[in-house]
Write a protein that holds these residues in place. Structure first.
Motif, PDB file in Angstrom:
ATOM      1  N   HIS A 122       3.913  -8.146   1.892  1.00  0.00           N
ATOM      2  CA  HIS A 122       3.387  -6.755   2.849  1.00  0.00           C
ATOM      3  C   HIS A 122       3.546  -5.447   2.631  1.00  0.00           C
ATOM      4  O   HIS A 122       3.151  -4.377   2.735  1.00  0.00           O
ATOM      5  CB  HIS A 122       4.531  -6.796   4.333  1.00  0.00           C
ATOM      6  N   SER A 123       4.755  -5.088   1.554  1.00  0.00           N
ATOM      7  CA  SER A 123       5.576  -4.078   0.777  1.00  0.00           C
ATOM      8  C   SER A 123       3.867  -3.159  -0.290  1.00  0.00           C
ATOM      9  O   SER A 123       3.995  -2.145  -0.269  1.00  0.00           O
ATOM     10  CB  SER A 123       6.645  -4.275   0.075  1.00  0.00           C
ATOM     11  N   TRP A 124       3.256  -4.420  -0.458  1.00  0.00           N
ATOM     12  CA  TRP A 124       2.470  -4.059  -1.898  1.00  0.00           C
ATOM     13  C   TRP A 124       0.615  -4.305  -0.819  1.00  0.00           C
ATOM     14  O   TRP A 124      -0.192  -2.940  -1.504  1.00  0.00           O
ATOM     15  CB  TRP A 124       2.005  -5.572  -2.714  1.00  0.00           C
ATOM     16  N   THR A 125       0.933  -4.324   0.223  1.00  0.00           N
ATOM     17  CA  THR A 125      -0.442  -4.096   0.638  1.00  0.00           C
ATOM     18  C   THR A 125      -0.945  -3.806   1.874  1.00  0.00           C
ATOM     19  O   THR A 125      -1.851  -3.369   2.140  1.00  0.00           O
ATOM     20  CB  THR A 125      -1.905  -6.203   1.219  1.00  0.00           C
ATOM     21  N   SER A 126       0.373  -3.103   2.658  1.00  0.00           N
ATOM     22  CA  SER A 126       0.681  -2.517   3.923  1.00  0.00           C
ATOM     23  C   SER A 126       0.838  -1.235   3.601  1.00  0.00           C
ATOM     24  O   SER A 126       1.603  -0.782   4.296  1.00  0.00           O
ATOM     25  CB  SER A 126       0.823  -3.278   5.041  1.00  0.00           C
ATOM     26  N   VAL A 127       0.702  -1.093   2.626  1.00  0.00           N
ATOM     27  CA  VAL A 127       1.386   0.937   2.099  1.00  0.00           C
ATOM     28  C   VAL A 127       0.782   1.697   3.405  1.00  0.00           C
ATOM     29  O   VAL A 127      -0.023   1.591   3.414  1.00  0.00           O
ATOM     30  CB  VAL A 127       0.811   1.067   1.059  1.00  0.00           C
ATOM     31  N   PRO A 128       1.763   2.458   3.863  1.00  0.00           N
ATOM     32  CA  PRO A 128       0.988   3.868   3.949  1.00  0.00           C
ATOM     33  C   PRO A 128       0.330   4.690   3.378  1.00  0.00           C
ATOM     34  O   PRO A 128      -0.374   4.926   2.216  1.00  0.00           O
ATOM     35  CB  PRO A 128       2.451   4.874   4.377  1.00  0.00           C
ATOM     36  N   ASP A 129      -1.212   5.119   3.580  1.00  0.00           N
ATOM     37  CA  ASP A 129      -2.034   5.190   2.936  1.00  0.00           C
ATOM     38  C   ASP A 129      -3.652   5.282   3.445  1.00  0.00           C
ATOM     39  O   ASP A 129      -4.275   5.095   4.330  1.00  0.00           O
ATOM     40  CB  ASP A 129      -2.686   3.983   2.219  1.00  0.00           C
ATOM     41  N   GLY A 130      -3.437   6.946   4.015  1.00  0.00           N
ATOM     42  CA  GLY A 130      -4.886   8.096   4.486  1.00  0.00           C
ATOM     43  C   GLY A 130      -4.806   7.302   6.402  1.00  0.00           C
ATOM     44  O   GLY A 130      -3.517   7.741   7.077  1.00  0.00           O
ATOM     45  N   ALA A 131      -5.880   6.566   6.966  1.00  0.00           N
ATOM     46  CA  ALA A 131      -4.998   5.644   8.639  1.00  0.00           C
ATOM     47  C   ALA A 131      -4.719   5.208   8.301  1.00  0.00           C
ATOM     48  O   ALA A 131      -3.787   4.900   9.282  1.00  0.00           O
ATOM     49  CB  ALA A 131      -6.635   5.749   9.038  1.00  0.00           C
ATOM     50  N   VAL A 132      -3.946   4.113   7.242  1.00  0.00           N
ATOM     51  CA  VAL A 132      -2.898   3.236   7.695  1.00  0.00           C
ATOM     52  C   VAL A 132      -1.441   3.898   7.734  1.00  0.00           C
ATOM     53  O   VAL A 132      -1.142   4.491   6.498  1.00  0.00           O
ATOM     54  CB  VAL A 132      -2.674   2.292   6.530  1.00  0.00           C
ATOM     55  N   ARG A 133      -0.458   4.540   8.801  1.00  0.00           N
ATOM     56  CA  ARG A 133       0.516   4.935   9.205  1.00  0.00           C
ATOM     57  C   ARG A 133       1.076   4.306   9.638  1.00  0.00           C
ATOM     58  O   ARG A 133       1.500   2.840  10.082  1.00  0.00           O
ATOM     59  CB  ARG A 133       0.067   6.336   9.973  1.00  0.00           C
TER      60      ARG A 133
END
Length: 462
Positions: A122-133
């Motif tokens: 999860h820490s590698w694939t669901s990092v904060p990035d753009g719309a993913v907050r």
């Protein structure tokens, strides 16, 4: 490093996920792992679980944090490469780390390792990035708060995560497999050491890795032609003791390697569900090596003998040739056995009347031809058809030959040698005398006439 787990990866991590739904177990059934002591803000219920899930009686690993866990009534199909939750490609290092960890730990029975693997994924694939907050309430875009869960998972889980991450960075792919034949000349029937190396991206060997091999024109000491070898604890190449059985021995090796990039399995009926990640079919590496092998070298040993005394003859010049008694013989490396003049090598028998020629190619018919007559044997030497001895040199054997010389005829003297030690030399000869009758009468008459004459002279004197 537990490489025996590699064979079980496919079954456990979902390589058979392209099936229609089986009998449902339940939605989001937890497998092996730990719950965190809290739930990050805006996360959905169940997001505190860190570990595997059970999907259709298989333990699987999920990405797309915060979405619902896999439902066994929902079928999955193989997708493309694993991307971040923001839809971007993973960096090569992260992709390699994930592939290695799935290959190494996806079959773990340890709750600590299972929870640590889920945390790292999860820490590698669901990092904060753009719309993913972190501040959104939409599970499709909610990022994973790594620091939040690191503080709420059991300490042993975070210690395990650090160890596993270091393991991945030290051993991740891509790996390279190679096989090497011995540098020294190979002899059929003689054991030699071949090697198989499995090297990591950092150039170091993979420790305790299993490598399968198959032999051609060769065998192991027990007669088998296939098996498995293991690299050293320090990553040193695996050694295989090979016995060549033919002229072209070879070895083919295979080994499992982490995939360059992991792939995911996606739910078929819905987008609102976590993806399941697998190794993507860990790569099968293969390599081969081959060599040339020869039969063991042979030798020839010849003895020169006097035909009458049966004693050996020293100092006899012999030319070493092939079967035709003209061209040179072959050495073990197939080069010509010649002298400095480029012609077939000429050797002389030693004091014991023998000479030996080692290092000959086998099998091969060898001839030793007399190059010149030794002193005392010239009379029966024909330079157009010199004495010779031939035979076939077998692998690892010494061919024993014998060449007989006939001595010159002894010379009979016409006179008897003079005496010695002051005695007067006397020469003698024998004659064969025959007297004819007429000749005998003539001789008798002459004798009578002489006697009468002598009587007459005596009478006159008186």
């Amino acid at each position: 490093m537990g490489w025996k787990r590699l064979a079980a990866v496919a079954a456990v991590s979902g390589l058979a996920l392209l099936t229609a739904p089986a009998t449902a177990t339940a939605v989001g059934v937890k497998g092996i792992g730990h719950n965190a002591s809290g739930l990050q803000p805006n996360a959905t219920a169940g997001s505190e679980w860190h570990g595997s899930y059970v999907w259709q009686e298989k333990h699987v690993w999920c990405v797309q944090y915060a979405l619902p866990a896999p439902d066994s009534t929902v079928g999955y199909q193989e997708g493309a490469e694993l991307l971040t939750k923001a839809g971007k490609s993973l960096t090569p290092d992260v992709a390699a780390n994930i592939s290695y960890l799935l290959l190494r730990y996806s079959t773990t029975k340890s709750p600590d390792e299972a929870a640590a693997l889920a945390h790292l994924l999860h820490s590698w694939t669901s990092v904060p990035d753009g719309a993913v907050r972190l501040d959104t309430t939409d599970p499709k875009y909610l990022a994973y708060d790594e620091a939040f869960y690191a503080a709420r998972l059991p300490k042993q889980v975070m210690d395990t995560a650090a160890r596993m991450k270091a393991d991945a960075e030290a051993n991740r792919g891509p790996w390279k497999l190679s096989a090497t034949a011995p540098k020294e000349p190979l002899i059929i029937g003689t054991e030699s050491t071949w090697t198989a190396a499995l090297v990591k991206a950092n150039g170091q060997g993979v420790p305790k890795a299993s490598i399968s091999f198959t032999l051609t024109d060769a065998k192991l000491a027990d007669g088998s032609t296939s098996g498995k070898a293991t690299t050293g604890a320090d990553g040193a190449p695996a050694a295989v003791k090979v016995v060549p059985t033919g002229p072209k021995p070879s070895i083919a090796v295979t080994a499992d390697s982490p995939a360059d990039r992991p792939v995911v399995h996606q739910p078929i009926q819905t987008e609102n569900m976590q993806r399941m990640v697998t190794t993507g079919g860990e790569k099968k590496l293969d390599a081969a090596a081959n060599a040339q092998a020869r039969t063991a070298p042979g030798a020839v040993r010849i003895t020169k003998i006097d035909s009458e005394t049966k004693k050996s003859i020293a100092g006899v010049a012999l030319r070493v040739t092939a079967k035709d008694q003209t061209s040179p013989a072959l050495k073990q490396d197939d080069s010509l056995l010649v002298g400095t003049d480029g012609k077939p090598l000429v050797l002389q028998t030693g004091a014991d009347g023998t000479v030996e020629v080692p290092g000959l190619r086998t099998p091969q018919e060898i001839c030793l031809v007399e190059a010149a007559a030794p002193k005392g044997y010239e009379e029966f030497f024909d330079p157009k058809a010199p004495p010779s001895a031939c035979g076939t040199v077998a692998a690892g054997q010494t061919l024993a030959l014998e060449l007989v010389n006939k001595p010159n005829k002894p010379v009979v003297p016409s006179t008897i040698p003079a005496g010695t030690e002051g005695r007067t030399p006397v020469a003698t000869a024998s004659f064969d005398t025959q007297l004819r009758p007429g000749l005998m009468l003539a001789v008798g008459g002459l004798v009578l006439l002489g006697a009468a004459l002598a009587g007459f002279l005596v009478w006159r004197r008186q």
